[in-house]
Design an enzyme around this catalytic site. Structure first.
Site, mmCIF file in Angstrom:
data_model
loop_
_atom_site.group_PDB
_atom_site.id
_atom_site.type_symbol
_atom_site.label_atom_id
_atom_site.label_comp_id
_atom_site.label_asym_id
_atom_site.label_seq_id
_atom_site.Cartn_x
_atom_site.Cartn_y
_atom_site.Cartn_z
ATOM 1 N N ASP A 25 0.781 -1.251 0.000
ATOM 2 C CA ASP A 25 0.000 0.000 0.000
ATOM 3 C C ASP A 25 0.813 1.302 0.000
ATOM 4 O OD1 ASP A 25 -1.911 -1.935 0.216
ATOM 5 O OD2 ASP A 25 -2.722 -1.281 2.138
ATOM 6 N N GLU A 73 -4.560 -0.773 -1.362
ATOM 7 C CA GLU A 73 -5.875 -0.861 -0.700
ATOM 8 C C GLU A 73 -6.844 0.042 -1.447
ATOM 9 O OE1 GLU A 73 -6.016 0.103 3.494
ATOM 10 O OE2 GLU A 73 -8.210 -0.005 3.522
ATOM 11 N N LYS A 130 -6.549 -4.864 -3.132
ATOM 12 C CA LYS A 130 -7.163 -5.544 -1.990
ATOM 13 C C LYS A 130 -8.216 -4.639 -1.355
ATOM 14 C CE LYS A 130 -3.433 -4.368 1.293
ATOM 15 N NZ LYS A 130 -4.208 -3.600 2.263
ATOM 16 N N LYS A 133 -7.611 -4.929 4.794
ATOM 17 C CA LYS A 133 -6.302 -4.564 5.335
ATOM 18 C C LYS A 133 -5.265 -5.634 4.987
ATOM 19 C CE LYS A 133 -8.229 -0.982 7.212
ATOM 20 N NZ LYS A 133 -8.346 0.185 6.302
ATOM 21 N N VAL A 158 3.169 0.258 4.232
ATOM 22 C CA VAL A 158 2.439 0.997 5.264
ATOM 23 C C VAL A 158 1.020 0.451 5.408
ATOM 24 C CG1 VAL A 158 3.781 3.081 4.843
ATOM 25 C CG2 VAL A 158 1.646 2.766 3.587
ATOM 26 N N THR A 159 0.453 0.637 6.592
ATOM 27 C CA THR A 159 1.076 1.106 7.804
ATOM 28 C C THR A 159 1.418 -0.092 8.702
ATOM 29 O OG1 THR A 159 -1.044 1.394 8.995
ATOM 30 C CG2 THR A 159 -0.200 3.278 7.769
ATOM 31 N N CYS A 163 -2.162 -2.505 7.818
ATOM 32 C CA CYS A 163 -2.109 -3.439 6.691
ATOM 33 C C CYS A 163 -0.878 -4.334 6.709
ATOM 34 C CB CYS A 163 -2.232 -2.667 5.382
ATOM 35 S SG CYS A 163 -3.883 -1.957 5.185
ATOM 36 N N GLN A 203 8.174 -13.620 21.621
ATOM 37 C CA GLN A 203 7.853 -15.036 21.861
ATOM 38 C C GLN A 203 8.496 -15.960 20.823
ATOM 39 O OE1 GLN A 203 3.714 -15.780 23.400
ATOM 40 N NE2 GLN A 203 3.351 -13.764 22.491
HETATM 41 C C1 C5J Z 1 -3.106 0.626 5.522
HETATM 42 C C2 C5J Z 1 -4.827 1.893 6.597
HETATM 43 N N1 C5J Z 1 -2.563 0.398 4.324
HETATM 44 N N2 C5J Z 1 -4.054 2.284 7.585
HETATM 45 N N3 C5J Z 1 -4.339 1.188 5.557
HETATM 46 O O1 C5J Z 1 -2.494 0.368 6.544
HETATM 47 O O2 C5J Z 1 -5.999 2.174 6.612
#
Ligand code: C5J
Length: 228
Positions: A25, A73, A130, A133, A158-159, A163, A203
């Site tokens: 994204d 996205e 997509k 997320k 990102v972010t 996502c 972990q």
């Molecule tokens: C992504 C969002 N790409 N933060 N989208 O993380 O809405």
């Protein structure tokens, strides 16, 4: 050729032939001033720090013959693939589908929905659209990876906590091993970024591995092309 990348919680081994660089994204709406991210009151400079290291990783991955997959996205122009809950969430004055500075926000075909110029996909690199997320949800990502014999992912974009995290969790549940490059993922919320990375490697690597991009770049052949 197997290389070993110093990472948390321990070295991540990969063969470029069976590894994909996944770039999540890196869209104008999230990264450019005035886009959707900015409209929501976020400081896009926090995401822009990922661009230069990601350019270096992208060049190295291409030179090493790694598969490169980009995601975006967004939604169909008629928004029929956008859940009503997602459209309503946040009670935004200007949200998904509304006109924004770079066209309709997070709508496929609009300028803001597309990938930033600095990381433009090369000929033949899949660009997956997509609606959610995670990059596996309602896409053919898993099919593409399995058909190419990919077992390991280097995850960037990102972010971090949205996502990227969702995609790493989806990949982990499907048996893929994920290395997240700490400086090639970014968040509007530095504290979420930090804890998001810790959660991945905690972990014993419950979701995967984390390393700085330099740790990977030191192990890959030096690309001969220069970065624009
Ligand atoms: C992504 C969002 N790409 N933060 N989208 O993380 O809405």
């Amino acid at each position: 050729m197997t290389i070993s990348v110093p990472a948390a919680p321990y070295d991540f081994e990969l063969d470029p032939a069976s590894t994909a660089l996944v770039i999540i994204d890196m869209q104008r709406d999230f990264l450019y001033p005035g886009g959707f991210g900015s409209l929501l009151g976020n400081d896009v400079a926090l995401l822009q720090t990922t661009i230069a290291p990601l350019q270096r990783v992208l060049a190295a991955a291409r030179a090493a013959g790694m598969a490169v997959i980009h995601t975006r996205e967004g939604h169909r122009p008629d928004l029929t693939d956008a859940p009503p809950a997602k459209l309503a969430r946040g009670r935004l004055a200007c949200g998904i589908g509304d006109p924004g500075p770079f066209g309709r926000i997070l709508v496929r075909g609009e300028e803001g929905h597309d990938i930033i110029d600095e990381l433009a996909p090369a000929e033949g690199e899949p660009v997956l659209d997509k609606p959610g997320k995670g990059a596996f949800y309602a896409t053919d990502l898993e099919l593409l990876l399995r058909n190419r014999g990919i077992t390991r992912l280097v995850v960037t974009g990102v972010t971090t906590e949205v996502c990227v995290h969702t995609t790493v969790r989806e990949a982990n549940d499907r048996g893929f091993e994920c290395l997240v490059l700490a400086d090639c993922v970014g968040s509007y919320f530095p504290e979420f970024h930090e804890v998001g990375l810790k959660m991945i490697a905690a972990q014993g690597g419950i979701f995967g591995w984390v390393a700085p991009s330099a740790a990977l770049l030191e192990q890959l052949p030096v690309p001969t092309t220069t970065i624009a």
